[in-house]
Design a protein around this motif. Structure first.
Motif, mmCIF file in Angstrom:
data_model
loop_
_atom_site.group_PDB
_atom_site.id
_atom_site.type_symbol
_atom_site.label_atom_id
_atom_site.label_comp_id
_atom_site.label_asym_id
_atom_site.label_seq_id
_atom_site.Cartn_x
_atom_site.Cartn_y
_atom_site.Cartn_z
ATOM 1 N N HIS A 197 -5.142 0.159 1.776
ATOM 2 C CA HIS A 197 -4.424 0.871 0.714
ATOM 3 C C HIS A 197 -5.065 2.239 0.447
ATOM 4 C CE1 HIS A 197 -2.447 -2.967 -1.149
ATOM 5 N NE2 HIS A 197 -2.134 -2.784 0.116
ATOM 6 N N GLU A 198 -6.382 2.292 0.466
ATOM 7 C CA GLU A 198 -7.064 3.571 0.278
ATOM 8 C C GLU A 198 -6.724 4.542 1.404
ATOM 9 O OE1 GLU A 198 -10.949 1.898 -2.212
ATOM 10 O OE2 GLU A 198 -11.075 2.112 -0.029
ATOM 11 N N GLY A 209 0.815 -1.212 0.000
ATOM 12 C CA GLY A 209 0.000 0.000 0.000
ATOM 13 C C GLY A 209 0.848 1.262 0.000
ATOM 14 N N PRO A 251 -5.316 1.560 -5.555
ATOM 15 C CA PRO A 251 -5.332 0.642 -4.409
ATOM 16 C C PRO A 251 -5.728 -0.785 -4.785
ATOM 17 C CG PRO A 251 -6.532 2.657 -3.902
ATOM 18 C CD PRO A 251 -6.210 2.688 -5.370
#
Length: 117
Positions: free
Chosen positions: A104-105, A52, A62
C-alpha cells in the motif's frame, strides 16, 4: 474418526502398511495443500492491491490499526476453533499485514510520482 479422504494415522503391531508409500502419500497431500495455500495467498494479495489503489486514490493511510486488531482477534479465534496454535496464526497474519502495508505504501508513492524502488 477419520474421513474417507484423509489417511488413517493409527499405528500398532498389526500395522503392515508400506511406510515409504504412506510417507509419499502424506507428502503428496502436503504438496497439494501448499499449492492451495499459494493460490489463496495470491488471490488475497490481488484483493489487497485493489484496496491499496483505493486508499491511494482517496489519500487514505496505508495502515488501519483498528482493522488489523480486529482481524488478528478474528484469526486467533478461527485458529483456536480449527485446533491451530493461535500464536502461530497471529504471527502468520502479522507477516501478511506487514507485506500488505508495504504494498500500500508503494502504491501511494507511485500515485504521488515517487519511485517505489
Amino acid at each position: 474418526m477419520t474421513s474417507p479422504h484423509s489417511p488413517d494415522h493409527s499405528t500398532g503391531p498389526a500395522d503392515d502398511r508400506d511406510p515409504k508409500a504412506e510417507l509419499a502419500a502424506l507428502r503428496q497431500s502436503i504438496d497439494n495443500i501448499d499449492m492451495a495455500l499459494v493460490a489463496m495467498l495470491a488471490e488475497r494479495f490481488r484483493c489487497t492491491q485493489e484496496v491499496g489503489k483505493l486508499k491511494a486514490r482517496y489519500n487514505m493511510p496505508p495502515a488501519d490499526p483498528a482493522r488489523e486488531k480486529r482481524q488478528i482477534a478474528r484469526l486467533r479465534q478461527l485458529a483456536s476453533d480449527a485446533r491451530l496454535d493461535p500464536d502461530f496464526a497471529e504471527k502468520f497474519l502479522n507477516f501478511i499485514i506487514s507485506e500488505v502495508i508495504r504494498h500500500h505504501e508503494a502504491i501511494a508513492r507511485d500515485k504521488n510520482g515517487q519511485s517505489s524502488c
